[in-house]
Design a protein around this motif. Structure first.
Motif, short mmCIF file in Angstrom:
data_model
loop_
_atom_site.label_atom_id
_atom_site.label_comp_id
_atom_site.label_asym_id
_atom_site.label_seq_id
_atom_site.Cartn_x
_atom_site.Cartn_y
_atom_site.Cartn_z
N SER A 183 0.85 -1.19 0.00
CA SER A 183 0.00 0.00 0.00
C SER A 183 0.89 1.24 0.00
O SER A 183 1.99 1.23 0.58
CB SER A 183 -0.92 0.03 1.22
OG SER A 183 -1.60 1.28 1.32
N GLU A 184 0.41 2.30 -0.62
CA GLU A 184 1.11 3.58 -0.56
C GLU A 184 1.19 4.11 0.87
O GLU A 184 2.04 4.93 1.20
CB GLU A 184 0.39 4.61 -1.45
CG GLU A 184 0.49 4.35 -2.94
CD GLU A 184 1.84 4.73 -3.52
OE1 GLU A 184 2.74 5.11 -2.74
OE2 GLU A 184 1.99 4.64 -4.75
N ARG A 185 0.30 3.63 1.73
CA ARG A 185 0.26 4.11 3.12
C ARG A 185 1.31 3.43 4.00
O ARG A 185 1.54 3.86 5.13
CB ARG A 185 -1.11 3.85 3.74
CG ARG A 185 -2.29 4.44 2.99
CD ARG A 185 -3.58 4.31 3.78
NE ARG A 185 -3.79 2.95 4.24
CZ ARG A 185 -4.42 2.02 3.54
NH1 ARG A 185 -4.84 2.28 2.31
NH2 ARG A 185 -4.60 0.81 4.04
N TYR A 186 1.94 2.36 3.50
CA TYR A 186 2.84 1.58 4.33
C TYR A 186 4.28 2.07 4.29
O TYR A 186 4.69 2.81 3.40
CB TYR A 186 2.82 0.11 3.90
CG TYR A 186 1.51 -0.61 4.16
CD1 TYR A 186 0.63 -0.18 5.14
CD2 TYR A 186 1.17 -1.74 3.42
CE1 TYR A 186 -0.56 -0.85 5.38
CE2 TYR A 186 -0.01 -2.43 3.65
CZ TYR A 186 -0.87 -1.98 4.63
OH TYR A 186 -2.03 -2.65 4.87
N LYS A 187 5.04 1.58 5.27
CA LYS A 187 6.48 1.75 5.31
C LYS A 187 7.08 0.35 5.45
O LYS A 187 6.53 -0.49 6.18
CB LYS A 187 6.88 2.62 6.50
CG LYS A 187 8.38 2.83 6.64
CD LYS A 187 8.68 3.69 7.87
CE LYS A 187 10.18 3.85 8.06
NZ LYS A 187 10.49 4.65 9.28
N LEU A 188 8.20 0.10 4.79
CA LEU A 188 8.80 -1.24 4.77
C LEU A 188 9.08 -1.74 6.19
O LEU A 188 9.84 -1.14 6.94
CB LEU A 188 10.10 -1.23 3.96
CG LEU A 188 10.78 -2.59 3.78
CD1 LEU A 188 9.89 -3.54 3.00
CD2 LEU A 188 12.12 -2.41 3.09
N ASP A 189 8.46 -2.88 6.53
CA ASP A 189 8.65 -3.46 7.86
C ASP A 189 8.02 -4.85 7.88
O ASP A 189 6.91 -5.04 7.40
CB ASP A 189 7.98 -2.59 8.93
CG ASP A 189 8.57 -2.80 10.32
OD1 ASP A 189 9.73 -3.23 10.42
OD2 ASP A 189 7.86 -2.53 11.30
N MET A 190 8.74 -5.82 8.42
CA MET A 190 8.21 -7.17 8.61
C MET A 190 7.74 -7.32 10.04
O MET A 190 8.47 -6.97 10.98
CB MET A 190 9.29 -8.21 8.31
CG MET A 190 8.86 -9.65 8.59
SD MET A 190 10.16 -10.83 8.11
CE MET A 190 9.53 -12.34 8.84
N HIS A 191 6.52 -7.83 10.23
CA HIS A 191 5.97 -7.98 11.57
C HIS A 191 5.86 -9.45 11.95
O HIS A 191 5.25 -10.25 11.22
CB HIS A 191 4.58 -7.33 11.65
CG HIS A 191 4.63 -5.84 11.65
ND1 HIS A 191 3.50 -5.05 11.60
CD2 HIS A 191 5.68 -4.98 11.68
CE1 HIS A 191 3.86 -3.77 11.61
NE2 HIS A 191 5.17 -3.72 11.65
N ILE A 192 6.45 -9.81 13.07
CA ILE A 192 6.33 -11.14 13.65
C ILE A 192 5.92 -10.99 15.11
O ILE A 192 6.08 -9.92 15.70
CB ILE A 192 7.66 -11.92 13.56
CG1 ILE A 192 8.80 -11.17 14.27
CG2 ILE A 192 8.03 -12.19 12.10
CD1 ILE A 192 10.13 -11.93 14.29
N ASP A 193 5.35 -12.06 15.69
CA ASP A 193 4.93 -11.94 17.08
C ASP A 193 6.07 -12.36 18.01
O ASP A 193 7.16 -12.75 17.59
CB ASP A 193 3.62 -12.70 17.35
CG ASP A 193 3.77 -14.22 17.27
OD1 ASP A 193 4.88 -14.75 17.47
OD2 ASP A 193 2.74 -14.89 17.01
N THR A 194 5.83 -12.27 19.31
CA THR A 194 6.89 -12.50 20.30
C THR A 194 7.37 -13.94 20.31
O THR A 194 8.56 -14.21 20.53
CB THR A 194 6.42 -12.09 21.70
OG1 THR A 194 5.15 -12.69 21.98
CG2 THR A 194 6.28 -10.58 21.81
#
Length: 218
Positions: A183-194
């Motif tokens: 999305s144009e609204r996003y910034k590059l980042d990978m999300h994982i949980d704890t």
């Protein structure tokens, strides 16, 4: 600079990287702890009529923030205190936990993309003003990477694709079935949980590399 010009520049950069035999950029990793996304209606149930979230800190995604407000989550086997709300308010309330958290509460929620809560697990949320019982809304979030369209071109992926990500360090790991969200609204980042982060001794600020699509991995 218009979109077409940006696209042309990105395509040229990708071409040069391939010709030089250089890998595409790494992906920053953010560790996502248990949290709650709340609707306006439910925020008022939990904190009182007319209540508004207050910002504690900005998150990696533009416009998203960790609120000062926290709630208690309760299930048939236990509870978890001081679970942070993330803002701004959303159209529907959703609770994201790790599998370890879910066991503590006494549930086995499904692995889902954020926002896909139909048929998910129930949960009770308790605030300082009131409480509410959700018949569905508790999930374990599927690991994913936020990208802009320009990032997706650099990495050669598309929205909804599943990829694998290689991490380094003392407990290096390959995460497969990582969902690409563009999305144009996003910034590059990978999300994982704890749970996922602890398994590989990762912390927010570490990085990984796309190694192949999950489909190709078999």
């Amino acid at each position: 600079m218009d979109h077409q010009m940006v696209q042309s520049i990105v395509e040229e950069v990708v071409l040069q990287l391939h010709q030089a035999g250089k890998p595409t950029p790494s992906v920053p990793i953010g560790v996502s702890a248990r949290h709650v996304h709340v609707s306006r209606e439910h925020l008022e149930v939990l904190f009182g009529s007319g209540y508004a979230l207050t910002k504690k800190a900005d998150l990696s995604q533009p416009g998203q923030f960790a609120a000062n407000e926290t709630v208690l989550l309760a299930g048939p086997k236990g509870s978890i205190e001081k679970v942070r709300i993330l803002g701004p308010v959303r159209g529907a309330t959703q609770v994201e936990v790790s599998m370890t958290d879910a066991v503590r509460l006494g549930y086995r929620p499904p692995l889902r993309e954020s926002g896909d809560t139909k048929g998910s697990s129930p949960v009770t949320i308790v605030g300082p003003h009131g409480s509410l019982y959700l018949t569905e809304g508790l999930i374990i979030a599927q690991r994913h990477i936020h990208m802009t369209p320009q990032d997706a071109m650099v990495f050669g992926v598309k929205n909804g694709e599943l990829v694998s990500v290689q991490t380094s360090g003392k407990r290096s790991m390959v995460y497969d079935k990582v969902l690409i969200r563009v999305s144009e609204r996003y910034k590059l980042d990978m999300h994982i949980d704890t749970d996922e982060a602890n398994a590989a001794l990762l912390a927010t600020g570490d990085a990984g590399n796309l190694v192949q699509s999950s489909d190709d991995a078999g």
